[in-house]
Write a protein that holds these residues in place. Structure first.
Motif, PDB file in Angstrom:
ATOM      1  N   GLY A 168       0.810  -1.214   0.000  1.00 17.80           N
ATOM      2  CA  GLY A 168       0.000   0.000   0.000  1.00 17.80           C
ATOM      3  C   GLY A 168       0.840   1.259   0.000  1.00 17.80           C
ATOM      4  O   GLY A 168       0.622   2.178  -0.796  1.00 17.80           O
ATOM      5  N   VAL A 169       1.847   1.312   0.869  1.00 17.41           N
ATOM      6  CA  VAL A 169       2.719   2.494   0.963  1.00 17.41           C
ATOM      7  C   VAL A 169       3.433   2.741  -0.369  1.00 17.41           C
ATOM      8  O   VAL A 169       3.570   3.884  -0.815  1.00 17.41           O
ATOM      9  CB  VAL A 169       3.750   2.303   2.102  1.00 17.41           C
ATOM     10  N   SER A 170       3.878   1.688  -1.012  1.00 19.78           N
ATOM     11  CA  SER A 170       4.702   1.835  -2.218  1.00 19.78           C
ATOM     12  C   SER A 170       3.895   2.097  -3.480  1.00 19.78           C
ATOM     13  O   SER A 170       4.471   2.207  -4.562  1.00 19.78           O
ATOM     14  CB  SER A 170       5.588   0.601  -2.400  1.00 19.78           C
ATOM     15  N   ARG A 171       2.575   2.232  -3.369  1.00 19.01           N
ATOM     16  CA  ARG A 171       1.767   2.625  -4.547  1.00 19.01           C
ATOM     17  C   ARG A 171       1.877   4.126  -4.814  1.00 19.01           C
ATOM     18  O   ARG A 171       1.580   4.600  -5.906  1.00 19.01           O
ATOM     19  CB  ARG A 171       0.278   2.312  -4.340  1.00 19.01           C
ATOM     20  N   ALA A 172       2.247   4.914  -3.790  1.00 16.46           N
ATOM     21  CA  ALA A 172       2.196   6.381  -3.892  1.00 16.46           C
ATOM     22  C   ALA A 172       3.436   6.927  -4.600  1.00 16.46           C
ATOM     23  O   ALA A 172       4.565   6.570  -4.251  1.00 16.46           O
ATOM     24  CB  ALA A 172       2.078   6.999  -2.501  1.00 16.46           C
ATOM     25  N   LYS A 173       3.222   7.808  -5.547  1.00 15.29           N
ATOM     26  CA  LYS A 173       4.332   8.463  -6.243  1.00 15.29           C
ATOM     27  C   LYS A 173       4.733   9.758  -5.544  1.00 15.29           C
ATOM     28  O   LYS A 173       5.917  10.046  -5.412  1.00 15.29           O
ATOM     29  CB  LYS A 173       3.932   8.760  -7.696  1.00 15.29           C
ATOM     30  N   ARG A 174       3.759  10.562  -5.095  1.00 17.06           N
ATOM     31  CA  ARG A 174       4.079  11.902  -4.575  1.00 17.06           C
ATOM     32  C   ARG A 174       3.525  12.159  -3.175  1.00 17.06           C
ATOM     33  O   ARG A 174       4.122  12.878  -2.392  1.00 17.06           O
ATOM     34  CB  ARG A 174       3.527  12.964  -5.545  1.00 17.06           C
ATOM     35  N   ARG A 175       2.373  11.568  -2.852  1.00 17.76           N
ATOM     36  CA  ARG A 175       1.716  11.942  -1.596  1.00 17.76           C
ATOM     37  C   ARG A 175       1.092  10.704  -0.950  1.00 17.76           C
ATOM     38  O   ARG A 175       0.412   9.919  -1.616  1.00 17.76           O
ATOM     39  CB  ARG A 175       0.645  13.004  -1.888  1.00 17.76           C
ATOM     40  N   LEU A 176       1.318  10.573   0.359  1.00 21.11           N
ATOM     41  CA  LEU A 176       0.789   9.437   1.121  1.00 21.11           C
ATOM     42  C   LEU A 176       0.115   9.956   2.381  1.00 21.11           C
ATOM     43  O   LEU A 176       0.693  10.761   3.118  1.00 21.11           O
ATOM     44  CB  LEU A 176       1.917   8.478   1.503  1.00 21.11           C
ATOM     45  N   ILE A 177      -1.110   9.508   2.625  1.00 17.62           N
ATOM     46  CA  ILE A 177      -1.841   9.873   3.840  1.00 17.62           C
ATOM     47  C   ILE A 177      -2.264   8.596   4.558  1.00 17.62           C
ATOM     48  O   ILE A 177      -2.877   7.709   3.961  1.00 17.62           O
ATOM     49  CB  ILE A 177      -3.074  10.735   3.512  1.00 17.62           C
ATOM     50  N   MET A 178      -1.936   8.495   5.840  1.00 20.98           N
ATOM     51  CA  MET A 178      -2.353   7.374   6.673  1.00 20.98           C
ATOM     52  C   MET A 178      -3.368   7.883   7.689  1.00 20.98           C
ATOM     53  O   MET A 178      -3.146   8.925   8.305  1.00 20.98           O
ATOM     54  CB  MET A 178      -1.135   6.766   7.392  1.00 20.98           C
ATOM     55  N   THR A 179      -4.478   7.176   7.865  1.00 23.08           N
ATOM     56  CA  THR A 179      -5.507   7.637   8.800  1.00 23.08           C
ATOM     57  C   THR A 179      -5.771   6.595   9.890  1.00 23.08           C
ATOM     58  O   THR A 179      -5.596   5.398   9.691  1.00 23.08           O
ATOM     59  CB  THR A 179      -6.830   7.956   8.092  1.00 23.08           C
ATOM     60  N   TYR A 180      -6.228   7.118  11.014  1.00 18.73           N
ATOM     61  CA  TYR A 180      -6.649   6.283  12.143  1.00 18.73           C
ATOM     62  C   TYR A 180      -7.856   6.959  12.772  1.00 18.73           C
ATOM     63  O   TYR A 180      -7.873   8.168  12.986  1.00 18.73           O
ATOM     64  CB  TYR A 180      -5.483   6.145  13.137  1.00 18.73           C
ATOM     65  N   SER A 181      -8.903   6.181  13.042  1.00 17.52           N
ATOM     66  CA  SER A 181     -10.109   6.705  13.682  1.00 17.52           C
ATOM     67  C   SER A 181     -10.271   6.069  15.062  1.00 17.52           C
ATOM     68  O   SER A 181     -10.146   4.853  15.207  1.00 17.52           O
ATOM     69  CB  SER A 181     -11.337   6.388  12.814  1.00 17.52           C
ATOM     70  N   GLU A 182     -10.542   6.907  16.069  1.00 13.15           N
ATOM     71  CA  GLU A 182     -10.680   6.393  17.441  1.00 13.15           C
ATOM     72  C   GLU A 182     -11.911   5.498  17.579  1.00 13.15           C
ATOM     73  O   GLU A 182     -11.940   4.604  18.430  1.00 13.15           O
ATOM     74  CB  GLU A 182     -10.785   7.561  18.425  1.00 13.15           C
ATOM     75  N   ARG A 183     -12.914   5.741  16.727  1.00 13.69           N
ATOM     76  CA  ARG A 183     -14.142   4.936  16.814  1.00 13.69           C
ATOM     77  C   ARG A 183     -14.684   4.655  15.414  1.00 13.69           C
ATOM     78  O   ARG A 183     -14.781   5.562  14.593  1.00 13.69           O
ATOM     79  CB  ARG A 183     -15.200   5.670  17.642  1.00 13.69           C
ATOM     80  N   ARG A 184     -15.021   3.414  15.158  1.00  9.82           N
ATOM     81  CA  ARG A 184     -15.689   3.029  13.917  1.00  9.82           C
ATOM     82  C   ARG A 184     -16.996   2.332  14.282  1.00  9.82           C
ATOM     83  O   ARG A 184     -16.987   1.214  14.814  1.00  9.82           O
ATOM     84  CB  ARG A 184     -14.812   2.081  13.074  1.00  9.82           C
ATOM     85  N   GLU A 185     -18.088   3.031  14.025  1.00 13.08           N
ATOM     86  CA  GLU A 185     -19.379   2.472  14.430  1.00 13.08           C
ATOM     87  C   GLU A 185     -19.652   1.154  13.714  1.00 13.08           C
ATOM     88  O   GLU A 185     -19.199   0.920  12.599  1.00 13.08           O
ATOM     89  CB  GLU A 185     -20.504   3.464  14.126  1.00 13.08           C
ATOM     90  N   THR A 186     -20.378   0.276  14.392  1.00 12.28           N
ATOM     91  CA  THR A 186     -20.679  -1.036  13.837  1.00 12.28           C
ATOM     92  C   THR A 186     -21.553  -0.894  12.592  1.00 12.28           C
ATOM     93  O   THR A 186     -22.608  -0.244  12.645  1.00 12.28           O
ATOM     94  CB  THR A 186     -21.405  -1.911  14.869  1.00 12.28           C
ATOM     95  N   PRO A 187     -21.144  -1.472  11.453  1.00  8.61           N
ATOM     96  CA  PRO A 187     -21.957  -1.389  10.229  1.00  8.61           C
ATOM     97  C   PRO A 187     -23.298  -2.085  10.410  1.00  8.61           C
ATOM     98  O   PRO A 187     -23.452  -2.948  11.291  1.00  8.61           O
ATOM     99  CB  PRO A 187     -21.094  -2.123   9.186  1.00  8.61           C
ATOM    100  N   PRO A 188     -24.297  -1.732   9.586  1.00  8.43           N
ATOM    101  CA  PRO A 188     -25.639  -2.327   9.706  1.00  8.43           C
ATOM    102  C   PRO A 188     -25.626  -3.856   9.615  1.00  8.43           C
ATOM    103  O   PRO A 188     -26.478  -4.520  10.192  1.00  8.43           O
ATOM    104  CB  PRO A 188     -26.411  -1.707   8.527  1.00  8.43           C
ATOM    105  N   SER A 189     -24.638  -4.412   8.886  1.00 10.62           N
ATOM    106  CA  SER A 189     -24.581  -5.867   8.736  1.00 10.62           C
ATOM    107  C   SER A 189     -24.110  -6.575  10.004  1.00 10.62           C
ATOM    108  O   SER A 189     -24.150  -7.805  10.084  1.00 10.62           O
ATOM    109  CB  SER A 189     -23.633  -6.236   7.586  1.00 10.62           C
ATOM    110  N   LYS A 190     -23.690  -5.769  11.000  1.00  9.91           N
ATOM    111  CA  LYS A 190     -23.207  -6.298  12.278  1.00  9.91           C
ATOM    112  C   LYS A 190     -22.196  -7.446  12.082  1.00  9.91           C
ATOM    113  O   LYS A 190     -22.439  -8.587  12.485  1.00  9.91           O
ATOM    114  CB  LYS A 190     -24.380  -6.770  13.143  1.00  9.91           C
ATOM    115  N   PRO A 191     -21.050  -7.125  11.479  1.00  7.83           N
ATOM    116  CA  PRO A 191     -20.046  -8.170  11.236  1.00  7.83           C
ATOM    117  C   PRO A 191     -19.525  -8.779  12.534  1.00  7.83           C
ATOM    118  O   PRO A 191     -19.445  -8.115  13.572  1.00  7.83           O
ATOM    119  CB  PRO A 191     -18.923  -7.426  10.495  1.00  7.83           C
ATOM    120  N   TYR A 192     -19.175 -10.044  12.459  1.00  9.82           N
ATOM    121  CA  TYR A 192     -18.713 -10.812  13.620  1.00  9.82           C
ATOM    122  C   TYR A 192     -17.456 -10.177  14.217  1.00  9.82           C
ATOM    123  O   TYR A 192     -16.515  -9.841  13.504  1.00  9.82           O
ATOM    124  CB  TYR A 192     -18.435 -12.253  13.170  1.00  9.82           C
TER     125      TYR A 192
END
Length: 558
Positions: free
Chosen positions: A510-534
């Motif tokens: 993933g990192v090595s796909r970028a030619k000029r700009r790379l952004i990494m994100t982290y979210s403190e909370r990810r609400e449970t999707p409607p499908s309620k994955p295991y």
């Protein structure tokens, strides 16, 4: 034909010493390892140019290239056509492993007997039916091809007589069965094999990719090991991030410091309170890149570790609201790289678009790639006549306020004029007419899905194609691709939960796909999707190791 000593890389390109040596090799097999952006695909294209233009691949012998993905196979074929022209490139066959196996099965099917016997016109289905002679599953292709080569000396000799050279791309992902197929077909022969890949990008371990495959290949085929070091893709700041990961994955391949000087490129690490705020911020950012920076949407990729629909759902909704075209690669699968799908889309673009010269050129290249001027002229006239007729019908439909009523009928008329023989010639898979019908059906269904989002056919065709949309995909699927700006969404411990080595390799891809700009994100909370994955976890933590690689090289700390 030119003399071996007179050959120079096509298009005036400069190859590093080991790449040039590999391109010009005339006798030995090669085991070439190279990092991301080192020009592996270009080296193979230049090698094909050398072999064909110097006659080292003697007529009527051919070159076989085997890749792991349809788009990689297509990309290599197109590069070879650009380097040495359509005529010589007609002796270059580029398949996936499964497509190559299917060619063997279709050609030597009568060799299969007993429980493996197959009828002509067999189908490839999703579900295995025991003792069926008319259907198999995708996973049967390579084992059945192996069975044919083990059983039939005639089949082995026919393949060996066809190819003087074999290219194996992304070879680090080769499985035991695929390697068995290669050994049966070519080991102990005069065929020159060139295996190319990067052990740091081995992300098919879950599918049985072999450890130490390059060493095994070098021993089995007496191959010369070579390494290409230089990364031509990424700017220096991004290279330094990659180098930190390489120090862990493969210390001996770490790039020397003189290749990493300079401050070009941008690296960002962003933290968000929750996934909705993350999506809104990223959608605004992408809109700014496209509308202010004038960055083409196709130069933007959003990559996730896995479960794309669960992690990118809010972002896709936010992009939709802003009218930003995007492609959900999980949903699109591989239909967009199917030649028959591309043909239909290009035809409709010519018919309903305002000015589509690129679509017209692609259309002609697919319909009459090797024809002489007289046949090309005749085909152009017939096609032009059909388009004019159908344009008139489209104008009438628009006046009657049913502008999209006849678009599929136009496609059917076009396909009827093209004739089945021409369509079958687009891909070896289409020798099974059922597969061709399936691709045509899936193409129609995908366009209809896009029209439900917005009833504008030219816009739907743009979104169908590669070149007009932001790409949203898994890191695994991004392999072999490159983009100006890459967003790694959800770099969190709860996202990269597989085996550490495999997850590290995927992150490196993933990192090595970028030619000029790379952004990494982290979210403190990810609400449970409607499908309620295991086992979904709402509270998140950053992946400390992965952020650690980037922190020393951040453009800012926002």
């Amino acid at each position: 034909m030119i003399a071996v000593e007179a050959w120079q890389p096509a298009d005036g390109l400069t190859l590093e010493p080991n790449a040039l040596r590999a391109a010009r090799e005339q006798e030995r097999c090669l085991a070439l390892t190279a990092g991301p952006g080192a020009g592996k695909t270009e080296m193979l294209a230049q090698r094909a140019d050398f072999l064909l233009r110097t006659g080292t691949c003697r007529y009527p012998k051919r070159i076989l290239a085997i890749s792991f993905k349809v788009d990689a196979s297509k990309n290599l074929k197109e590069r070879v056509q650009r380097r040495c022209g359509q005529d010589l490139a007609s002796r270059f066959d580029s398949f996936t492993f499964h497509a190559f196996a299917k060619r063997i099965i279709d050609r030597f099917r009568p060799v299969l007997t007993g429980k493996d016997a197959l009828d002509a016109g067999y189908k490839i289905t999703d579900r295995k039916v025991e003792s069926s002679r008319n259907q198999i599953v995708f996973g049967d292709l390579v084992p059945l091809a192996i069975e044919i080569l083990q059983t039939s000396k005639m089949a082995r000799n026919a393949i060996r007589q066809t190819y003087s050279d074999v290219f194996l791309d992304e070879f680090q992902d080769c499985t035991n069965l695929q390697y068995d197929l290669i050994q049966l077909a070519f080991q102990g022969t005069s065929t020159r094999l060139t295996a190319v890949g990067d052990t740091k990008q081995k992300i098919m371990g879950w599918a049985g990719a072999l450890d130490g495959i390059f060493e095994t290949f070098a021993a089995d085929f007496a191959a010369v090991p070579l390494n290409m070091y230089r990364n031509f893709r990424s700017q220096s700041r991004l290279l330094r991030v990659q180098n930190e990961i390489i120090r862990v994955l493969d210390p001996a391949s770490a790039m020397p410091g003189e290749q990493l000087v300079g401050d070009e490129g941008e690296v960002f690490a962003w933290q968000f309170e929750d996934s909705r705020k993350e999506a809104e911020c990223l959608a605004d950012l992408i809109a700014n890149w496209i509308r202010v920076e004038q960055l083409p949407p196709s130069e933007i990729a959003v990559l996730v570790s896995k479960q794309l629909e669960l992690y990118a759902d809010h972002l896709m909704a936010a992009l939709e609201v802003r009218g930003i075209p995007f492609r959900n690669e999980q949903q699109m699968q591989d239909i967009t790289v199917e030649p028959a799908a591309r043909l239909i889309v290009d035809y409709l673009s010519c018919l309903y678009g305002k000015r589509e010269p690129k679509a017209w050129v692609r259309l002609m290249n697919q319909l009459v790639p090797f024809a002489d001027d007289e046949i090309q002229s005749s085909t152009r006239k017939d096609l032009d006549r059909l388009i004019k007729q159908q344009r008139k019908a489209a104008v009438v439909a628009e006046l009657l306020d049913v502008p999209l009523s006849g678009w599929w009928e136009s496609v059917r008329a076009f396909l009827k004029q093209v004739r089945i023989e021409t369509l079958v010639a687009l891909s070896p898979d289409y020798e099974s007419h059922d597969r061709l019908k399936e691709v045509i059906r899936d193409t129609r269904m995908r366009i209809e899905e896009l029209l439900k989002i917005k009833p504008d056919l030219p816009k739907a065709l743009e979104r169908f194609s590669d070149d007009q949309a932001v790409r949203i995909m898994t890191m695994h699927k991004s392999k072999g691709l490159e983009f100006d700006s890459v967003i790694l969404l959800g770099v969190e411990s709860q996202t990269f939960w597989g085996k550490a080595d495999e997850e590290r390799c995927a992150f490196f891809v993933g990192v090595s796909r970028a030619k000029r700009r790379l952004i990494m994100t982290y979210s403190e909370r990810r609400e449970t999707p409607p499908s309620k994955p295991y086992k979904w976890i709402e509270k998140r933590a950053p992946h400390v190791e992965f952020f650690h690689y980037a922190i020393p090289f951040l453009s800012n700390s926002s």
